[in-house]
Design an enzyme around this catalytic site. Structure first.
Site, PDB file in Angstrom:
ATOM      1  N   TYR A 169       0.836  -1.207   0.000  1.00  0.00           N
ATOM      2  CA  TYR A 169       0.000   0.000   0.000  1.00  0.00           C
ATOM      3  C   TYR A 169       0.875   1.263   0.000  1.00  0.00           C
ATOM      4  O   TYR A 169       0.733   2.121  -0.894  1.00  0.00           O
ATOM      5  CB  TYR A 169      -0.948  -0.022   1.202  1.00  0.00           C
ATOM      6  N   GLU A 199       2.229   6.397  -6.997  1.00  0.00           N
ATOM      7  CA  GLU A 199       1.179   7.273  -7.545  1.00  0.00           C
ATOM      8  C   GLU A 199       1.525   8.749  -7.326  1.00  0.00           C
ATOM      9  O   GLU A 199       1.433   9.568  -8.240  1.00  0.00           O
ATOM     10  CB  GLU A 199      -0.165   6.954  -6.871  1.00  0.00           C
TER      11      GLU A 199
HETATM   12  C1  LIG Z   1     -11.112  11.791  -8.721  1.00  0.00           C
HETATM   13  C2  LIG Z   1      -9.837  11.666  -8.054  1.00  0.00           C
HETATM   14  C3  LIG Z   1      -9.864  10.912  -6.774  1.00  0.00           C
HETATM   15  C4  LIG Z   1      -8.568  10.960  -6.096  1.00  0.00           C
HETATM   16  C5  LIG Z   1      -8.627  10.450  -4.694  1.00  0.00           C
HETATM   17  C6  LIG Z   1      -7.307  10.617  -4.064  1.00  0.00           C
HETATM   18  C7  LIG Z   1      -7.187  10.076  -2.703  1.00  0.00           C
HETATM   19  C8  LIG Z   1      -6.699   8.675  -2.662  1.00  0.00           C
HETATM   20  C9  LIG Z   1      -6.101   8.303  -1.391  1.00  0.00           C
HETATM   21  C10 LIG Z   1      -5.655   6.867  -1.314  1.00  0.00           C
HETATM   22  C11 LIG Z   1      -5.335   6.222  -2.581  1.00  0.00           C
HETATM   23  C12 LIG Z   1      -5.050   4.765  -2.497  1.00  0.00           C
HETATM   24  C13 LIG Z   1      -4.563   4.305  -3.796  1.00  0.00           C
HETATM   25  C14 LIG Z   1      -4.361   2.851  -3.851  1.00  0.00           C
HETATM   26  C15 LIG Z   1      -3.195   2.337  -4.094  1.00  0.00           C
HETATM   27  C16 LIG Z   1      -3.024   0.901  -4.085  1.00  0.00           C
HETATM   28  O1  LIG Z   1      -3.883   0.092  -4.288  1.00  0.00           O
HETATM   29  S1  LIG Z   1      -1.455   0.444  -3.796  1.00  0.00           S
HETATM   30  C17 LIG Z   1      -1.456  -1.333  -3.753  1.00  0.00           C
HETATM   31  C18 LIG Z   1      -1.871  -1.883  -2.417  1.00  0.00           C
HETATM   32  N1  LIG Z   1      -3.289  -1.831  -2.319  1.00  0.00           N
HETATM   33  C19 LIG Z   1      -3.998  -2.538  -1.475  1.00  0.00           C
HETATM   34  O2  LIG Z   1      -3.503  -3.320  -0.682  1.00  0.00           O
HETATM   35  C20 LIG Z   1      -5.455  -2.343  -1.606  1.00  0.00           C
HETATM   36  C21 LIG Z   1      -6.148  -2.703  -0.398  1.00  0.00           C
HETATM   37  N2  LIG Z   1      -7.513  -2.354  -0.604  1.00  0.00           N
HETATM   38  C22 LIG Z   1      -8.495  -3.252  -0.677  1.00  0.00           C
HETATM   39  O3  LIG Z   1      -8.319  -4.402  -0.477  1.00  0.00           O
HETATM   40  C23 LIG Z   1      -9.892  -2.847  -1.026  1.00  0.00           C
HETATM   41  O4  LIG Z   1      -9.849  -2.074  -2.128  1.00  0.00           O
HETATM   42  C24 LIG Z   1     -10.629  -2.169   0.080  1.00  0.00           C
HETATM   43  C25 LIG Z   1     -11.945  -1.653  -0.443  1.00  0.00           C
HETATM   44  C26 LIG Z   1      -9.815  -0.992   0.572  1.00  0.00           C
HETATM   45  C27 LIG Z   1     -10.839  -3.141   1.212  1.00  0.00           C
HETATM   46  O5  LIG Z   1     -11.949  -3.818   1.066  1.00  0.00           O
HETATM   47  P1  LIG Z   1     -12.669  -4.525   2.308  1.00  0.00           P
HETATM   48  O6  LIG Z   1     -14.039  -4.682   1.915  1.00  0.00           O
HETATM   49  O7  LIG Z   1     -12.432  -3.912   3.574  1.00  0.00           O
HETATM   50  O8  LIG Z   1     -11.910  -5.846   2.386  1.00  0.00           O
HETATM   51  P2  LIG Z   1     -12.251  -7.341   2.312  1.00  0.00           P
HETATM   52  O9  LIG Z   1     -11.949  -7.865   3.661  1.00  0.00           O
HETATM   53  O10 LIG Z   1     -11.452  -7.877   1.210  1.00  0.00           O
HETATM   54  O11 LIG Z   1     -13.812  -7.559   1.958  1.00  0.00           O
HETATM   55  C28 LIG Z   1     -14.839  -7.426   2.921  1.00  0.00           C
HETATM   56  C29 LIG Z   1     -15.947  -8.418   2.628  1.00  0.00           C
HETATM   57  O12 LIG Z   1     -16.443  -8.257   1.312  1.00  0.00           O
HETATM   58  C30 LIG Z   1     -16.233  -9.448   0.560  1.00  0.00           C
HETATM   59  N3  LIG Z   1     -15.887  -9.089  -0.800  1.00  0.00           N
HETATM   60  C31 LIG Z   1     -15.360  -7.935  -1.192  1.00  0.00           C
HETATM   61  N4  LIG Z   1     -15.151  -7.941  -2.510  1.00  0.00           N
HETATM   62  C32 LIG Z   1     -15.552  -9.145  -2.958  1.00  0.00           C
HETATM   63  C33 LIG Z   1     -15.585  -9.771  -4.237  1.00  0.00           C
HETATM   64  N5  LIG Z   1     -15.123  -9.144  -5.336  1.00  0.00           N
HETATM   65  N6  LIG Z   1     -16.062 -11.016  -4.322  1.00  0.00           N
HETATM   66  C34 LIG Z   1     -16.511 -11.683  -3.250  1.00  0.00           C
HETATM   67  N7  LIG Z   1     -16.515 -11.147  -1.994  1.00  0.00           N
HETATM   68  C35 LIG Z   1     -16.045  -9.900  -1.858  1.00  0.00           C
HETATM   69  C36 LIG Z   1     -15.118 -10.172   1.300  1.00  0.00           C
HETATM   70  O13 LIG Z   1     -15.099 -11.532   1.076  1.00  0.00           O
HETATM   71  C37 LIG Z   1     -15.465  -9.830   2.720  1.00  0.00           C
HETATM   72  O14 LIG Z   1     -16.579 -10.614   3.113  1.00  0.00           O
HETATM   73  P3  LIG Z   1     -16.712 -11.214   4.594  1.00  0.00           P
HETATM   74  O15 LIG Z   1     -15.653 -12.261   4.681  1.00  0.00           O
HETATM   75  O16 LIG Z   1     -18.100 -11.772   4.668  1.00  0.00           O
HETATM   76  O17 LIG Z   1     -16.471 -10.082   5.552  1.00  0.00           O
END
Ligand SMILES: CCCCCCCCCCCCC/C=C/C(=O)SCCNC(=O)CCNC(=O)[C@H](O)C(C)(C)COP(=O)(O)OP(=O)(O)OC[C@H]1O[C@@H](n2cnc3c(N)ncnc32)[C@H](O)[C@@H]1OP(=O)(O)O
Length: 248
Positions: free
Chosen positions: A170, A177
């Site tokens: 991250y 970026e």
């Molecule tokens: C117009 C201009 C705008 C500009 C804005 C500027 C500001 C920006 C500031 C910050 C910028 C960040 C840029 C990003 C850079 C990078 O990505 S660098 C590389 C490293 N990146 C990461 O590690 C990304 C991490 N982020 C994520 O994983 C996600 O995107 C998240 C949304 C931040 C996190 O998601 P979250 O929901 O919290 O996590 P999970 O635990 O994975 O999911 C929760 C539950 O949802 C289910 N689920 C989610 N998606 C799916 C799917 N596709 N299919 C099936 N199920 C899904 C998941 O299983 C979980 O379910 P439960 O187990 O029941 O809880």
């Protein structure tokens, strides 16, 4: 198929994981599960293709120059396809916050289309490679995590990687970026691209250069929120901590 011997987890926790996953599938319904399985497999495959293309390019050419140009079509396609993640949250088939997903996806779309695609002279910057590698490793891990979870066969390594790799990837991705936007600033200032100057018939003005400065500044409050969100998810998933969300 992951067994407890192979992945190092104990049988009891695996049984409870499987029970949880079965319950989750039942709650989701057949169509939503089928769609998400297809979507996650397609996204895993897309980012794997991208990873292979990047490695092959580097092995053949020995330089990062020209890398972006060679992979841009695949990158644009799969990163734009990720807009569906916001839709998944909006229609409630994944229990993720629309806001968190929206910030994550829109910042990526912005980087792909309004920065790297639009400002050709920065495409060979090292910082582009930094975010490309970081996004690619993250997405292969993340989409394979979702796929295996939906199929009830989640290898412990994938789960571990999903909630550990981000600790490094991250900040590395965000650094890539920010450095890329920084490199774009002189070109944007010189060309006046995407800017609207007064006078005009709508009486509005917009300066893309200042917009980029504001966007860079917005990483300061927004990135820690995404990062701490992921750390909380990590504690919940890997260490079974119950996270109590505060009510407003
Ligand atoms: C117009 C201009 C705008 C500009 C804005 C500027 C500001 C920006 C500031 C910050 C910028 C960040 C840029 C990003 C850079 C990078 O990505 S660098 C590389 C490293 N990146 C990461 O590690 C990304 C991490 N982020 C994520 O994983 C996600 O995107 C998240 C949304 C931040 C996190 O998601 P979250 O929901 O919290 O996590 P999970 O635990 O994975 O999911 C929760 C539950 O949802 C289910 N689920 C989610 N998606 C799916 C799917 N596709 N299919 C099936 N199920 C899904 C998941 O299983 C979980 O379910 P439960 O187990 O029941 O809880």
């Amino acid at each position: 198929m992951a067994s407890s011997e192979e992945d190092g987890t104990n049988g009891a926790s695996e049984a409870s994981d499987e029970k949880e996953a079965t319950g989750k599938r039942r709650r989701l319904g057949f169509l939503a599960t089928a769609w998400l399985t297809f979507y996650n497999i397609a996204m895993t495959a897309g980012w794997l293709v991208l990873a292979i293309a990047m490695v092959r390019f580097y092995m053949e050419k020995g330089t990062h120059r020209g890398l972006y140009k060679s992979i841009q079509k695949t990158l644009k396609f799969f990163q734009t396809f990720a807009l569906l993640e916001v839709v998944h949250c909006l229609i409630g088939i994944v229990p993720t916050s629309v806001l968190v997903t929206g910030v994550q996806v829109s910042s990526r779309i912005f980087m792909v289309w309004l920065i790297t695609h639009s400002i050709k002279p920065i495409q060979n910057e090292e910082s582009v490679v930094l975010f490309l590698v970081s996004w690619t490793v993250t997405e292969i891990t993340r989409y394979s995590f979702y796929t295996f979870s939906l199929l009830d066969h989640l290898p412990h390594f994938i789960k571990w990687a999903r909630y550990n790799f981000f600790i490094i990837l991250y900040p590395v991705g965000v650094a890539g970026e920010l450095l890329t936007i920084y490199a774009a600033l002189p070109y944007v200032k010189k060309s006046g691209m995407f800017s609207v100057r007064l006078p005009n018939k709508y009486n509005v003005s917009f300066d893309y250069y200042y917009f980029l400065l504001i966007t860079m500044a917005s990483y300061i409050p927004l990135f820690p929120q995404l990062y701490f969100h992921m750390l909380r998810q990590r504690r919940k998933v890997l260490h079974g901590e119950v996270i109590v969300e505060k009510d407003d």
